[in-house]
Write a protein that holds these residues in place. Structure first.
Motif, PDB file in Angstrom:
ATOM      1  N   TRP A  98       0.828  -1.205   0.000  1.00  9.06           N
ATOM      2  CA  TRP A  98       0.000   0.000   0.000  1.00  9.06           C
ATOM      3  C   TRP A  98       0.864   1.257   0.000  1.00  9.06           C
ATOM      4  O   TRP A  98       0.527   2.240  -0.653  1.00  9.06           O
ATOM      5  CB  TRP A  98      -0.926  -0.003   1.212  1.00  9.06           C
ATOM      6  N   ASP A 116       2.166   1.738  -3.446  1.00  7.65           N
ATOM      7  CA  ASP A 116       1.050   2.137  -4.298  1.00  7.65           C
ATOM      8  C   ASP A 116       0.709   3.606  -4.121  1.00  7.65           C
ATOM      9  O   ASP A 116       0.472   4.326  -5.099  1.00  7.65           O
ATOM     10  CB  ASP A 116      -0.166   1.270  -3.971  1.00  7.65           C
ATOM     11  N   ARG A 117       0.710   4.085  -2.887  1.00  3.78           N
ATOM     12  CA  ARG A 117       0.396   5.491  -2.625  1.00  3.78           C
ATOM     13  C   ARG A 117       1.432   6.407  -3.246  1.00  3.78           C
ATOM     14  O   ARG A 117       1.098   7.428  -3.843  1.00  3.78           O
ATOM     15  CB  ARG A 117       0.306   5.757  -1.122  1.00  3.78           C
ATOM     16  N   ARG A 147       0.905   6.451  -7.036  1.00  3.42           N
ATOM     17  CA  ARG A 147      -0.302   7.162  -7.445  1.00  3.42           C
ATOM     18  C   ARG A 147      -0.175   8.669  -7.241  1.00  3.42           C
ATOM     19  O   ARG A 147      -0.796   9.446  -7.968  1.00  3.42           O
ATOM     20  CB  ARG A 147      -1.510   6.634  -6.669  1.00  3.42           C
ATOM     21  N   LEU A 148       0.605   9.074  -6.250  1.00  7.09           N
ATOM     22  CA  LEU A 148       0.837  10.496  -6.027  1.00  7.09           C
ATOM     23  C   LEU A 148       1.853  11.074  -6.999  1.00  7.09           C
ATOM     24  O   LEU A 148       2.077  12.283  -7.023  1.00  7.09           O
ATOM     25  CB  LEU A 148       1.302  10.739  -4.584  1.00  7.09           C
ATOM     26  N   TYR A 154      -5.456  11.348  -7.993  1.00  7.59           N
ATOM     27  CA  TYR A 154      -5.187  10.760  -6.686  1.00  7.59           C
ATOM     28  C   TYR A 154      -4.866  11.823  -5.642  1.00  7.59           C
ATOM     29  O   TYR A 154      -5.232  11.693  -4.473  1.00  7.59           O
ATOM     30  CB  TYR A 154      -4.049   9.750  -6.787  1.00  7.59           C
ATOM     31  N   TYR A 159      -6.726  11.757  -2.233  1.00 15.19           N
ATOM     32  CA  TYR A 159      -5.882  11.133  -1.211  1.00 15.19           C
ATOM     33  C   TYR A 159      -6.279  11.625   0.168  1.00 15.19           C
ATOM     34  O   TYR A 159      -6.421  12.831   0.396  1.00 15.19           O
ATOM     35  CB  TYR A 159      -4.413  11.463  -1.483  1.00 15.19           C
ATOM     36  N   ILE A 172       1.057   4.322   5.213  1.00 13.03           N
ATOM     37  CA  ILE A 172       0.290   4.447   3.984  1.00 13.03           C
ATOM     38  C   ILE A 172      -0.281   5.844   3.819  1.00 13.03           C
ATOM     39  O   ILE A 172      -0.238   6.425   2.738  1.00 13.03           O
ATOM     40  CB  ILE A 172      -0.845   3.402   3.969  1.00 13.03           C
ATOM     41  N   ASN A 173      -0.818   6.393   4.884  1.00 10.33           N
ATOM     42  CA  ASN A 173      -1.446   7.711   4.826  1.00 10.33           C
ATOM     43  C   ASN A 173      -0.641   8.714   5.632  1.00 10.33           C
ATOM     44  O   ASN A 173      -0.620   8.662   6.853  1.00 10.33           O
ATOM     45  CB  ASN A 173      -2.875   7.632   5.370  1.00 10.33           C
ATOM     46  N   TYR A 215       3.384  12.887   2.497  1.00  6.05           N
ATOM     47  CA  TYR A 215       3.260  12.329   1.154  1.00  6.05           C
ATOM     48  C   TYR A 215       2.428  13.268   0.273  1.00  6.05           C
ATOM     49  O   TYR A 215       2.775  13.561  -0.877  1.00  6.05           O
ATOM     50  CB  TYR A 215       2.574  10.958   1.201  1.00  6.05           C
TER      51      TYR A 215
END
Length: 337
Positions: free
Chosen positions: A192, A195-196, A199-200, A241, A245, A262-263, A267
């Motif tokens: 994850w 992936d983040r 995608r960012l 994203y 996000y 992940i969050n 980021y």
């Protein structure tokens, strides 16, 4: 435990007592803790507080949105809370409708998501009696069922399987009596997080870290056929994203929790800074191209530059973008050369 009327995991009983929240928060978690405290007849004040919370909130289930239910709630909750109430019957009906679509033999032959909620399957008429010799063959190498401590505990109650016991003993020791809803989460967290970052649109700044993550697990991403080609352009995906996000997103599993790997607000900040920097560079390039190629058809030029900048977006790859645009224009003008 060992023929004596004592808890097999006494530290978990103490963990429940020491970590009760003033407002409890989650109905099914509270209910499970109350059951444990009542069964061993300890910490009566804590269980009373939990029971009060359940009574005050059980009626709210009828108005709850399915999207806000924890993972497998409709399977597990009726198995734990066996009372004759309309709201419980409604939840049971939802469970039964889902279970009708699941062949019994499938549960016993391959690891499915149902194993994650194994504790809710023991008394279902639609499934009949669970065939534990077959189910035990679906354990992970470390002894758990789909990395779910709750499902693994239920297997211990039914089979006393030593691999399950060792897994739970390890978890209880590691978390000082508590247990997460999923363990281990390293694979989830690694994939994850990567992936983040991708995608960012900022994965290129973390290439060594991403390589380490992907060396740990095998990661393969396949774009669904129904996704249009233009939607997979890196800069368009990054823009979408960034707008969606959630740095403070809460993940819904059997419980609610955050995963800081992940969050992260940082980021998102980095993603926005990089996106704006790239956009400024692309705008400058586009203005320059219009001055040089003023006689070129604007629509044709714009399309070529859009495709180039959406795919080769890094600021330092200016030369590659220009080469792409020139090649595309020449190919369009002289297709048979």
């Amino acid at each position: 435990f060992q023929g004596r009327n004592i808890p097999q995991f006494p530290s978990s009983i103490e963990w429940i007592s020491n970590n009760q929240l003033s407002d409890d928060r989650l109905l099914i978690n509270t209910l499970a803790c109350v059951v444990a405290l009542r069964y061993w007849n300890v910490h009566g004040d804590k269980s009373d507080q939990g029971i009060s919370f359940i009574k005050e909130n059980i009626s709210k289930l009828g108005d709850a949105s399915p999207e806000h239910m924890t993972c497998g709630f409709e399977v597990v909750f009726p198995a734990v809370f066996r009372v004759d109430a309309l709201v419980i019957q409604d939840i049971s009906d939802v469970r039964d409708q889902k279970m009708k679509r699941v062949p019994k033999e499938l549960l016993h032959e391959v690891p499915t998501g149902l194993l994650h909620n194994l504790e809710g399957l023991g008394n279902l008429e639609s499934l009949g009696k669970l065939e534990w010799p077959k189910i035990l063959k679906l354990q992970t190498p470390k002894g758990s069922f789909i990395t779910s401590p709750a499902a693994t505990c239920y297997a211990i109650m039914e089979t006393n399987d030593q691999d399950c016991i060792e897994f739970i003993q390890y978890i209880v020791k590691k978390f000082n009596g508590g247990a997460p809803t999923v363990y281990p989460v390293d694979i989830y967290a690694r994939l994850w997080a990567v992936d983040r970052l991708e995608r960012l649109g900022i994965s290129r700044f973390f290439e060594p870290e991403i390589k380490n993550c992907l060396d740990h697990v095998y990661r393969y991403i396949k774009c669904a056929l129904e996704i249009p080609w233009y939607a997979s352009l890196p800069r368009l995906e990054a823009r979408f994203y960034i707008e969606n996000y959630g740095a403070d997103d809460i993940w819904i599993g059997k419980s609610l929790y955050r995963m800081p790997e992940i969050n992260k607000e940082r980021y998102l900040e980095l993603g926005k800074l990089d996106y704006n920097k790239c956009q400024a560079q692309h705008q400058m390039e586009w203005n320059h191209m219009q001055q040089i190629w003023s006689k070129q058809k604007l629509k044709e030029l714009l399309l070529a530059f859009f495709v180039a900048s959406s795919s080769i977006f890094e600021t330092e790859r200016y030369g590659e973008r220009i080469a792409w645009v020139k090649t595309n224009i020449l190919d369009t003008r002289f297709p048979h050369v």
